[in-house]
Scaffold this active site. Structure first.
Site, PDB file in Angstrom:
ATOM      1  CB  SER A   1       1.254   1.866  -3.408  1.00  0.00           C
ATOM      2  OG  SER A   1       0.233   1.252  -2.693  1.00  0.00           O
TER       3      SER A   1
ATOM      4  CG  MET B   1      -6.480  -3.220  -7.083  1.00  0.00           C
ATOM      5  SD  MET B   1      -7.482  -1.788  -6.665  1.00  0.00           S
ATOM      6  CE  MET B   1      -8.773  -1.820  -7.775  1.00  0.00           C
TER       7      MET B   1
ATOM      8  CD  GLN C   1       4.760  -8.032   3.247  1.00  0.00           C
ATOM      9  OE1 GLN C   1       5.459  -7.701   2.946  1.00  0.00           O
ATOM     10  NE2 GLN C   1       2.954  -8.015   2.980  1.00  0.00           N
TER      11      GLN C   1
ATOM     12  CG  LEU D   1      -3.965   3.682   2.260  1.00  0.00           C
ATOM     13  CD1 LEU D   1      -5.631   3.792   3.464  1.00  0.00           C
ATOM     14  CD2 LEU D   1      -3.623   2.330   2.590  1.00  0.00           C
ATOM     15  CG  HIS D   2      -4.420  -0.231  -4.242  1.00  0.00           C
ATOM     16  ND1 HIS D   2      -5.024  -1.153  -3.592  1.00  0.00           N
ATOM     17  CD2 HIS D   2      -3.451  -0.242  -3.775  1.00  0.00           C
ATOM     18  CE1 HIS D   2      -3.665  -2.312  -3.328  1.00  0.00           C
ATOM     19  NE2 HIS D   2      -2.638  -1.562  -3.446  1.00  0.00           N
TER      20      HIS D   2
ATOM     21  N   GLY E   1      -2.244  -9.384   2.184  1.00  0.00           N
ATOM     22  CA  GLY E   1      -3.056  -9.604   0.885  1.00  0.00           C
ATOM     23  C   GLY E   1      -2.158 -10.577   0.515  1.00  0.00           C
ATOM     24  CD  GLN E   2      -3.136 -15.736  -3.388  1.00  0.00           C
ATOM     25  OE1 GLN E   2      -4.414 -16.080  -2.894  1.00  0.00           O
ATOM     26  NE2 GLN E   2      -3.141 -15.948  -4.208  1.00  0.00           N
TER      27      GLN E   2
ATOM     28  CG  HIS F   1      -3.945  -0.749   0.364  1.00  0.00           C
ATOM     29  ND1 HIS F   1      -3.452   0.077   0.036  1.00  0.00           N
ATOM     30  CD2 HIS F   1      -2.724  -1.819   0.917  1.00  0.00           C
ATOM     31  CE1 HIS F   1      -1.992  -0.178  -0.301  1.00  0.00           C
ATOM     32  NE2 HIS F   1      -1.801  -0.794   0.567  1.00  0.00           N
TER      33      HIS F   1
ATOM     34  CG  MET G   1       4.852   0.271   3.388  1.00  0.00           C
ATOM     35  SD  MET G   1       5.944   0.269   2.706  1.00  0.00           S
ATOM     36  CE  MET G   1       6.114  -0.057   1.301  1.00  0.00           C
TER      37      MET G   1
END
Ligand code: AMP
Length: 304
Positions: free
Chosen positions: A201, A199, A168, A48-49, A162-163, A52, A45
């Site tokens: 968003s 981390m 999800q 980004l960090h 991502g874990q 991602h 979405m």
């Protein structure tokens, strides 16, 4: 952020192609696959960090072509204020990805994803009943819907998640299996700030004080892992010690803190190496989630 009317129609940013038209995106992928390329896909979405970017790196290691989607999906937000506030940094994201050997960005507009009159939904039951599903009604239907649509639009070979969003990952895996979706799903470890904060968003929305308070999530997960490593197997005792961390931290409203089994996310009474400690809490007006698998070494402070 202020954006011009149509910033994306086939834009090229430092040699990186940005597609907003799903048909064009799909044609590009079909042509690449005809050349024998394996297609990797990282749905995001935006804002980004490094979390991602770790998915992008995983895709680059395993595939020939990496496509990143950026789409703030309205149907997965149960709280309109959360959708409104969600950080949008499209041009920064494009600049960042242009430095990473990503092959294309797919940034569809809302009406291309949700055409007027769309009437189909994707509902994954069971694993969505509790935790995030309970606190964010409708959230996982929105997630399943957009992931399936993006899979259909991009038609990747492998997709990377991502874990960090543990529940999800189960929802996506379930949907892929139940609907025979021809995409392999990979789950990558959670990337943390140096002090342990996962981390996200949404971290950008935390005040300095709230960011400090938010460390209670990773602190209590680390404690759970340490207790497990020291031989504690009583899930109730581990949970109580985690809860005590929250009681000591004013300004944080805990939504759930518990230990679950990795497949169904049912609460467990006996902790095992594959049990997952999961947490959701509101810190100020920002909602944070985090988790860890008890028997796995989680790089709490240094995995950037
Ligand atoms: P989002 O943009 O928040 O929808 O996230 C896009 C993808 O990045 C999802 O698969 C997330 O699970 C993953 N992700 C988000 N934060 C992290 C993190 N700290 N470490 C690893 N993956 C992450």
């Amino acid at each position: 952020m202020a954006e011009s009317k149509d910033p994306l129609a086939d834009t090229v940013v430092n040699n990186l192609k940005v597609y907003d038209d799903p048909r064009k995106m799909r044609d590009v992928v079909i042509a690449l696959r005809a050349q024998g390329r394996k297609i990797g896909f990282v749905p995001t979405m935006g804002a980004l960090h490094a979390g991602h970017l770790s998915l992008v790196e995983a895709s680059r290691r395993e595939t020939d072509v990496t496509i990143v989607s950026i789409f703030v999906n309205p149907t997965q937000f149960s709280d309109p204020a959360d959708l409104e506030r969600y950080p949008r940094t499209l041009f920064l994201d494009m600049a960042l990805l242009s430095q990473l050997s990503v092959n294309a960005i797919f940034a569809p507009k809302q009406d291309a994803v949700y055409p007027a009159g769309y009437s189909t939904s994707v509902v994954v039951s069971g694993v969505t009943d509790r935790w995030e599903g309970e606190f964010r009604p409708g959230h996982f239907s929105g997630v399943a819907m957009v992931v399936l649509k993006l899979f259909n639009m991009v038609q990747p070979d492998i997709a990377f998640f991502g874990q960090k969003d543990y529940q999800q990952t189960l929802v996506v895996r379930r949907m892929v299996e139940d609907l025979n979706v021809p995409v392999q799903v990979r789950i990558c470890p959670t990337i943390r700030e140096r002090d342990g904060l996962a981390m996200s968003s949404r971290n950008a929305l935390l005040t300095a004080d709230d960011r400090e308070r938010g460390l209670v999530l990773s602190r209590s997960l680390k404690l759970a892992s340490e207790l497990f490593a020291a031989g504690e197997r009583d899930a109730t005792k581990i949970r109580q010690r985690m809860l005590a961390q929250f009681e000591k931290t004013p300004g944080v409203t805990m939504e759930y803190v518990t230990l679950v089994d990795p497949a169904q996310m049912n609460e467990v009474s006996h902790a095992r190496a594959d049990s997952v400690a999961i947490i959701a809490a509101r810190v100020g007006n920002v909602r944070l989630i985090d988790n860890c698998i008890l028997g796995q070494v989680d790089a709490w402070t240094t995995n950037r």
